[in-house]
Design an enzyme around this catalytic site. Structure first.
Site, PDB file in Angstrom:
ATOM      1  CG  ASN A  43      -6.788  -1.074   1.394  1.00  0.00           C
ATOM      2  OD1 ASN A  43      -6.018  -0.814   0.470  1.00  0.00           O
ATOM      3  ND2 ASN A  43      -6.366  -1.413   2.600  1.00  0.00           N
ATOM      4  CG  HIS A  98      -3.268   3.203   2.202  1.00  0.00           C
ATOM      5  ND1 HIS A  98      -3.780   2.771   0.997  1.00  0.00           N
ATOM      6  CD2 HIS A  98      -3.312   2.132   3.044  1.00  0.00           C
ATOM      7  CE1 HIS A  98      -4.104   1.495   1.108  1.00  0.00           C
ATOM      8  NE2 HIS A  98      -3.840   1.088   2.333  1.00  0.00           N
ATOM      9  CB  CYS A 110      -0.933   0.006   1.197  1.00  0.00           C
ATOM     10  SG  CYS A 110      -1.935  -1.485   1.307  1.00  0.00           S
TER      11      CYS A 110
HETATM   12  O1  UT7 Z   1      -3.913  -1.440   3.608  1.00  0.00           O
HETATM   13  C1  UT7 Z   1      -2.977  -1.873   4.539  1.00  0.00           C
HETATM   14  C2  UT7 Z   1      -3.260  -1.329   5.870  1.00  0.00           C
HETATM   15  N1  UT7 Z   1      -4.487  -1.916   6.370  1.00  0.00           N
HETATM   16  C3  UT7 Z   1      -5.132  -1.318   7.338  1.00  0.00           C
HETATM   17  O2  UT7 Z   1      -4.737  -0.263   7.770  1.00  0.00           O
HETATM   18  C4  UT7 Z   1      -6.352  -2.011   7.946  1.00  0.00           C
HETATM   19  C5  UT7 Z   1      -6.401  -1.731   9.420  1.00  0.00           C
HETATM   20  N2  UT7 Z   1      -7.433  -2.438  10.143  1.00  0.00           N
HETATM   21  C6  UT7 Z   1      -8.757  -2.164  10.018  1.00  0.00           C
HETATM   22  O3  UT7 Z   1      -9.137  -1.374   9.180  1.00  0.00           O
HETATM   23  C7  UT7 Z   1      -9.708  -2.797  10.998  1.00  0.00           C
HETATM   24  O4  UT7 Z   1      -8.975  -3.508  11.958  1.00  0.00           O
HETATM   25  C8  UT7 Z   1     -10.765  -3.720  10.337  1.00  0.00           C
HETATM   26  C9  UT7 Z   1     -11.748  -2.875   9.555  1.00  0.00           C
HETATM   27  C10 UT7 Z   1     -10.069  -4.730   9.429  1.00  0.00           C
HETATM   28  C11 UT7 Z   1     -11.559  -4.456  11.416  1.00  0.00           C
HETATM   29  O5  UT7 Z   1     -12.179  -3.515  12.278  1.00  0.00           O
HETATM   30  P1  UT7 Z   1     -11.977  -3.605  13.853  1.00  0.00           P
HETATM   31  O6  UT7 Z   1     -12.766  -2.519  14.445  1.00  0.00           O
HETATM   32  O7  UT7 Z   1     -10.514  -3.611  14.153  1.00  0.00           O
HETATM   33  O8  UT7 Z   1     -12.671  -4.993  14.213  1.00  0.00           O
HETATM   34  P2  UT7 Z   1     -12.150  -6.163  15.141  1.00  0.00           P
HETATM   35  O9  UT7 Z   1     -11.382  -7.130  14.359  1.00  0.00           O
HETATM   36  O10 UT7 Z   1     -11.533  -5.598  16.407  1.00  0.00           O
HETATM   37  O11 UT7 Z   1     -13.516  -6.828  15.565  1.00  0.00           O
HETATM   38  C12 UT7 Z   1     -14.520  -6.120  16.350  1.00  0.00           C
HETATM   39  C13 UT7 Z   1     -15.735  -7.001  16.502  1.00  0.00           C
HETATM   40  C14 UT7 Z   1     -15.439  -8.406  17.031  1.00  0.00           C
HETATM   41  O12 UT7 Z   1     -16.546  -8.808  17.798  1.00  0.00           O
HETATM   42  P3  UT7 Z   1     -16.524  -8.716  19.421  1.00  0.00           P
HETATM   43  O13 UT7 Z   1     -15.354  -9.568  19.839  1.00  0.00           O
HETATM   44  O14 UT7 Z   1     -16.332  -7.258  19.724  1.00  0.00           O
HETATM   45  O15 UT7 Z   1     -17.847  -9.241  19.820  1.00  0.00           O
HETATM   46  C15 UT7 Z   1     -15.361  -9.271  15.794  1.00  0.00           C
HETATM   47  O16 UT7 Z   1     -15.704 -10.608  16.045  1.00  0.00           O
HETATM   48  O17 UT7 Z   1     -16.351  -7.218  15.221  1.00  0.00           O
HETATM   49  C16 UT7 Z   1     -16.401  -8.630  14.916  1.00  0.00           C
HETATM   50  N3  UT7 Z   1     -16.076  -8.774  13.509  1.00  0.00           N
HETATM   51  C17 UT7 Z   1     -16.973  -8.722  12.523  1.00  0.00           C
HETATM   52  N4  UT7 Z   1     -18.299  -8.562  12.559  1.00  0.00           N
HETATM   53  C18 UT7 Z   1     -18.944  -8.525  11.368  1.00  0.00           C
HETATM   54  C19 UT7 Z   1     -14.836  -8.928  12.960  1.00  0.00           C
HETATM   55  N5  UT7 Z   1     -14.924  -8.967  11.609  1.00  0.00           N
HETATM   56  C20 UT7 Z   1     -16.241  -8.844  11.333  1.00  0.00           C
HETATM   57  C21 UT7 Z   1     -16.955  -8.806  10.127  1.00  0.00           C
HETATM   58  N6  UT7 Z   1     -18.292  -8.646  10.193  1.00  0.00           N
HETATM   59  N7  UT7 Z   1     -16.358  -8.906   8.933  1.00  0.00           N
END
Ligand code: UT7
Length: 332
Positions: A288, A257, A121
């Site tokens: 992305n 980005h 990226c």
């Molecule tokens: O391009 C290279 C650089 N990339 C980035 O910078 C990406 C950086 N990361 C992100 O953008 C975020 O971490 C994501 C968008 C990928 C994920 O968002 P998040 O807020 O970090 O979610 P998380 O993984 O901490 O999960 C939060 C909650 C969890 O549930 P509980 O434990 O709070 O009950 C997950 O189980 O959301 C749940 N969850 C989902 N729910 C619905 C995780 N993935 C999903 C999903 N759909 N796809």
């Protein structure tokens, strides 16, 4: 014995044209939530993404690059015969070798030096730095830089942490000589100890020897990458401003980005950007697109009149490696 002759004066460089290619097919969140037990609302709230473009047949990495390049060259008023370099930043060209760049150059009618770079990226911002140096030293007069990805080819539709995040497309610019500085010093670096945070699951060799393996998609540890981006990358963005001698209030746009709208908002806040400064949020309908995200976002902001040509933009790319690069540029 005669001595080697080298240019002993540096020129200035700037971006003189930008172009974009967005694949025809639009994929809304509703079409990808099934296999990952997600919802349109969750994806919008956690990432800002509403839809993405998916490249189809006839929209290869090379084809999308050529289309984006044509727009950039037209705006720059630069013909294929004037190009001295073609740099394609990508991690999703499906051939280990040859690279995409020589074919892109040939398709445009150019025999310029042509090579791909792999900096995920951050690839586009890395390539801008290289192109700027080429023009400044005189290695080339005009350099075509393309950021292009077919990320969905390398996405596991069943991986909850990444299936919704990626999209396809290409953005391109031409870097040319300038009377005044148009590309500030690049602030860049890497942290290879964190390489597992965003990575292809298995190597091609693993796939070759173990036919039972799934396609080695690109996956990431989202929350760790998120924390790294909002904590460390904002400091690199500030360093790029300082290196260019530009204050936040001098900027016409912030073009980070497009990884996550929450990362973008947090960066803008921590940098103390003036209220109302245009901030790229192309991620909403483009998702992305890795190396393509910054030039795609720039092209949209200019085309939609959100920013004017000639203004200063702070751009930063960051991702798998981990690697990053940031610089201030004058908008074409
Ligand atoms: O391009 C290279 C650089 N990339 C980035 O910078 C990406 C950086 N990361 C992100 O953008 C975020 O971490 C994501 C968008 C990928 C994920 O968002 P998040 O807020 O970090 O979610 P998380 O993984 O901490 O999960 C939060 C909650 C969890 O549930 P509980 O434990 O709070 O009950 C997950 O189980 O959301 C749940 N969850 C989902 N729910 C619905 C995780 N993935 C999903 C999903 N759909 N796809």
């Amino acid at each position: 014995m005669s001595a080697i002759t080298v240019p002993d004066t540096l020129r200035h460089a700037r971006i003189t044209g930008v172009g974009a290619y967005r694949p025809v097919a639009v994929v809304p969140n509703s079409e990808i939530i099934g296999p990952i037990d997600s919802s349109d609302q969750w994806i919008k709230e956690r990432s800002g993404i509403e839809s993405r473009h998916r490249a189809g047949e006839g929209e290869s990495v090379v084809e999308m690059s050529v289309q984006a390049a044509k727009g950039a060259m037209e705006q720059a008023g630069v013909g294929a015969e004037q190009l001295g370099g073609v740099i394609v930043a990508t991690v999703t060209h499906p051939y280990q070798t040859p690279g995409a760049a020589p074919e892109v150059a040939a398709r445009l009618g150019s025999g310029a030096a042509a090579f791909d770079i792999s900096a995920a990226c951050a690839g586009y911002c890395y390539a801008i730095s290289i192109a700027s140096d080429m023009v400044r030293v005189g290695t080339a007069d005009h350099v075509l830089v393309v950021g292009v990805e077919r990320m969905l080819d390398f996405t596991d539709p069943e991986d909850r942490g990444s299936a919704f995040i990626f999209g396809d497309g290409a953005g391109a610019v031409v870097v040319s000589p300038s009377n005044t500085p148009g590309i500030g010093p690049t602030v860049w670096g890497s942290d290879g100890d964190k390489r597992q945070l965003i990575a292809q699951r298995d190597s091609w060799n693993d796939l070759h020897t173990d036919r039972g393996l799934r396609w080695p998609a690109i996956v990431m540890e989202g929350p760790s990458v998120f924390r790294w981006a909002v904590w460390s990358m904002v400091k690199e963005a500030q360093r790029a401003l300082d290196a260019a001698g530009v204050r936040a209030e001098d900027l016409a746009a912030f073009i980070p980005h497009q990884a996550n709208v929450r990362i973008i908002d947090q960066m803008a806040k921590t940098l103390g950007l003036p209220e109302g400064l245009p901030v790229a949020r192309d991620i909403r309908t483009t998702a992305n697109t890795s190396a393509a995200s910054v030039p795609l976002a720039m092209e949209r902001m200019l085309r939609e009149g959100e920013v004017a040509s000639g203004g200063l933009a702070l751009q930063i790319g960051f991702g798998a490696g981990l690697v990053w690069a940031a610089q201030v540029v004058t908008l074409p």
